[in-house]
Design an enzyme around this catalytic site. Structure first.
Site, PDB file in Angstrom:
ATOM      1  CB  CYS A 334      40.021  -0.960   1.799  1.00 43.67           C
ATOM      2  SG  CYS A 334      41.744  -0.822   2.129  1.00 43.67           S
ATOM      3  NE  ARG A 363      50.357  -2.735  -0.808  1.00 44.33           N
ATOM      4  CZ  ARG A 363      50.098  -2.704   0.478  1.00 44.33           C
ATOM      5  NH1 ARG A 363      51.058  -2.402   1.308  1.00 44.33           N
ATOM      6  NH2 ARG A 363      48.895  -2.918   0.914  1.00 44.33           N
ATOM      7  CD  GLN A 381      47.569  -6.015   4.813  1.00 44.43           C
ATOM      8  OE1 GLN A 381      48.691  -5.726   5.198  1.00 44.43           O
ATOM      9  NE2 GLN A 381      46.721  -5.121   4.389  1.00 44.43           N
ATOM     10  CG  ASP A 383      43.014  -5.970   4.982  1.00 44.16           C
ATOM     11  OD1 ASP A 383      42.838  -5.156   5.891  1.00 44.16           O
ATOM     12  OD2 ASP A 383      43.060  -5.658   3.781  1.00 44.16           O
ATOM     13  CG  HIS A 385      38.168  -3.499   5.219  1.00 44.07           C
ATOM     14  ND1 HIS A 385      38.848  -4.384   4.419  1.00 44.07           N
ATOM     15  CD2 HIS A 385      38.982  -2.422   5.377  1.00 44.07           C
ATOM     16  CE1 HIS A 385      40.024  -3.852   4.087  1.00 44.07           C
ATOM     17  NE2 HIS A 385      40.132  -2.678   4.660  1.00 44.07           N
ATOM     18  CE  LYS A 468      48.896   4.501   9.316  1.00 41.12           C
ATOM     19  NZ  LYS A 468      49.877   3.584   8.748  1.00 41.12           N
ATOM     20  CG  HIS A 514      40.579   0.618   6.747  1.00 43.17           C
ATOM     21  ND1 HIS A 514      40.664   0.298   5.416  1.00 43.17           N
ATOM     22  CD2 HIS A 514      39.851   1.745   6.813  1.00 43.17           C
ATOM     23  CE1 HIS A 514      40.016   1.220   4.711  1.00 43.17           C
ATOM     24  NE2 HIS A 514      39.520   2.106   5.528  1.00 43.17           N
TER      25      HIS A 514
HETATM   26 ZN   LIG Z   1      41.602  -1.294   4.485  1.00 46.92          ZN
END
Ligand SMILES: [Zn+2]
Ligand SMILES: [Zn+2]
Length: 640
Positions: A334, A363, A381, A383, A385, A468, A514
């Site tokens: 992000c 991580r 992932q 992912d 945005h 979320k 997201h």
């Molecule tokens: Zn994000």
């Protein structure tokens, strides 16, 4: 820390019990608004309350079983164990014992321990809570460094210290532990329990600490529930992705590379790529565009996003030989994506911008918590945005929910959503204006209702910057996993000062959505391996067909068959080994190859193939062209 792009998507199972809404729907259909709206609200609150009470009851039962286990251990080996700690968990409970005084506990000891536990249950001892001062607590647990550590922390944080007695306080045969509860009233209520396994576990999950002995167990209200759970665990062992991943040559780990860093073999890499392509193709056709961002970034980026404060301990620090800039490996995409937005002046006409990124993320997980592909230190992932205007949010989310529906349907997952909102007890955990949070939480609920999506509330499960909508999928074994997420974020665009020029000439902040569908590709691999017990659907199988000549005599025709199938884009393996047919079939079955073509002289003469489906189903003989058409159709339809 629970923030997706942050990513629970990289983590374990979906944490909470859920809520079904059939009753709600039924009542609603019988009434007209606004009575309907009110009735829905009331039923919702009642169901939530009932659910909460059931959850608490089971929690108290398991927590009590855990005390009974510890009491039994102290009775059996009074001088050889030190009790460390243990909670009730989603599937039961565990307790960590320091057994370094010369005791080795194995599963062979379980009957003996369970027998002692049963005695305690039958004695019908009461559980009694007692509030004590730190001084008194220190005296009570003077010989136990684990308890003393806990007591010192509670004293420092000025928390109330309570102990729970099992049996008459201070009397012979009674048991005491530092504990906040809850417990059932008497031991007799813990009738249905079972010890499950024993494992090593570091104190605080830190390998610098002592290795303790962890005993896992579970407790239920009825024997039927326990039996069902035990058979589910047995089936899960057979499907364990670490076991199947090795047998099917999909992935491995190497001590030299490091724990929690998976290495994919060609077949595993193929499945992983198929997964990513599947999602990516759908995204491109819906107007998403790919971006690319580096693996490391300066601390300043994460300070601006808020991750530095909230998430730093889970990030890998990167050290430069030439500069003293503080840098990190990126744990999420992000913050980087905000900088791509910021690189150009944006107008209301440019929006929405939909950025996708399959980049590797890292991580710093506790070594004790790493587990196969389920919890790794490196993962990627799907992912995305989306930067959009407020009036575009609904359409964007509806589109994301539709894509998610298609993808979940393709894998045959049942699912429901969790609306993850703030923890009302800890407002300090969240960034941004509480009024905006109120609005967005309500908004998310309206979106769920409009899309007629089954959902339940998850207070305290929000990311630190946004609520979320988390999708919880149920696999073939009835286990729940959190996969997809959609988040409506007003916080990050503001923190990064992102703006666009609106129609009226003013500058406004865009909304940042997201969104991930399969979440972490590694976790998705694990879930799919276990969901399908390794028997992937044809479209995703690395090898779709194994051609098995019965003898050398049919090798030439077998090769022709295999070439013909390859021309049609089918992934074929020609088995040229000198093994018996029986062995060739067993090997193809073990590799979970969907189809085996058995070719003897009869088939070669008739220019046909004998088709056997994975799982010992004989489909008879057919021409190569007919067989190829069958496979191609299954691939096109992504049949299960
Ligand atoms: Zn994000
Ligand atoms: Zn306790």
């Amino acid at each position: 820390m629970n923030c997706f792009c942050d990513p629970v998507t990289n983590r374990g199972k979906a944490g909470r019990k859920h809520q079904r809404f059939e009753l709600r729907g039924y009542l609603a259909s019988k009434m007209e608004p606004p009575e309907r709206a009110l009735a829905k609200r009331v039923v919702f609150l009642l169901l939530n309350l009932k659910n909460k009470m059931e959850e608490n009851k089971l929690d108290a039962l398991r927590h009590s079983a855990e005390h009974i286990l510890t009491q039994a251990m102290e009775r059996l080996w009074p001088n050889l164990i030190l009790k460390a700690m243990g909670p009730s968990i989603e599937t039961g409970f565990y307790f960590d014992f320091d057994t370094t005084n010369g005791l080795k506990v194995t599963e062979a000891d379980f009957p003996k321990i369970e027998k002692e536990m049963r005695k305690i249950v039958q004695s019908n001892l009461p559980f009694e809570k007692m509030i004590v001062t730190a001084k008194k607590a220190r005296e009570m647990f003077v010989d136990n460094p684990y308890k003393l550590e806990w007591i010192e922390k509670a004293a420092k944080d000025k928390e109330e210290i309570s102990v729970y007695w099992t049996g008459d306080p201070g009397k012979g045969g009674s048991f005491v532990d530092v504990c906040a509860g809850p417990h059932v009233a008497k031991t007799i209520e813990v009738k249905v329990f079972k010890l499950l396994s024993v494992a090593g576990a570091y104190w605080h999950g830190d390998e610098k600490n002592k290795m303790l002995t962890r005993i896992y167990g579970t407790a239920f209200e009825t024997q039927e529930e326990l039996d069902k759970y035990v058979s589910q665990v047995e089936e899960a062992k057979k499907r364990d992705h670490r076991k199947l991943g090795k047998e099917m040559d999909l992935f491995s780990f190497s001590d030299l590379v490091g724990s929690g860093l998976p290495l994919y073999s060609p077949k595993g890499a193929f499945v992983r790529r198929m997964l990513n392509n599947f999602v990516e193709d759908m995204q491109f056709s819906e107007g998403y565009t790919q971006v690319w961002t580096p693996q490391i970034a300066k601390a300043d980026l994460f300070k601006t996003s808020g991750h530095y404060d909230k998430y730093k301990d889970s990030m890998f620090r990167v050290v430069s030989n030439f500069s003293d800039e503080e840098m990190f490996l990126k744990p999420m995409n992000c913050p980087q994506h905000t900088q791509i937005y910021a690189a150009q002046a944006r107008s209301y006409r440019d929006l929405p911008l939909r950025f996708t990124d399959f980049a590797m993320l890292y991580r710093d997980e506790k070594p004790g918590e790493l587990s196969g592909l389920g919890r790794t230190r490196g993962f990627s992932q799907d992912d995305c945005h989306i930067f959009c205007r407020e009036d575009q949010v609904d359409a964007e989310i509806d589109m994301a929910l539709q894509m998610t529906k298609k993808i979940m349907g393709t894998f045959g997952f049942k699912y429901k959503y969790r609306l993850s909102t703030r923890d009302p007890q800890h407002p300090e955990k969240y960034l941004g204006d509480p009024k905006v949070w109120d609005k967005v939480e309500k908004w998310a609920e309206v979106i769920m209702e409009r899309n007629k999506i089954e959902y339940f509330q998850g207070p305290g499960e929000a990311a630190f910057y946004a609520p979320k909508m988390d999708l919880i999928a149920t696999d073939a074994l009835g286990r729940d996993w959190q996969l997809s997420t959609v988040q409506i974020d007003f916080v990050m665009p503001e923190r990064f000062g992102l703006v666009y020029n609106d129609q009226d000439g003013t500058q406004k902040h865009p909304v940042m959505l997201h969104r991930a569908i399969i979440g972490s590709a590694e976790r998705m691999m694990m879930i799919l391996i276990e969901h399908f017990a390794g028997a992937f659907p044809v479209w995703i199988s690395p090898v779709q067909v194994s051609v098995l000549p019965i003898s050398e005599k049919t090798m030439e025709y077998s090769k022709k068959v295999s070439d013909e199938l390859k021309k049609q884009g089918i992934r074929v393996e020609l088995n040229t080994d000198a093994d018996s047919l029986g062995k060739k079939i067993r090997n193809a079955e073990a590799a979970k190859i969907p189809y085996m073509l058995i070719i003897g002289e009869k088939e070669a003469e008739a220019k046909q193939v004998s088709v056997r489906q994975r799982g010992q189903k004989d489909l008879g003989t057919m021409t190569v062209a007919d067989f190829a058409a069958k496979v191609v159709k299954e691939v096109e339809e992504k049949s299960l």
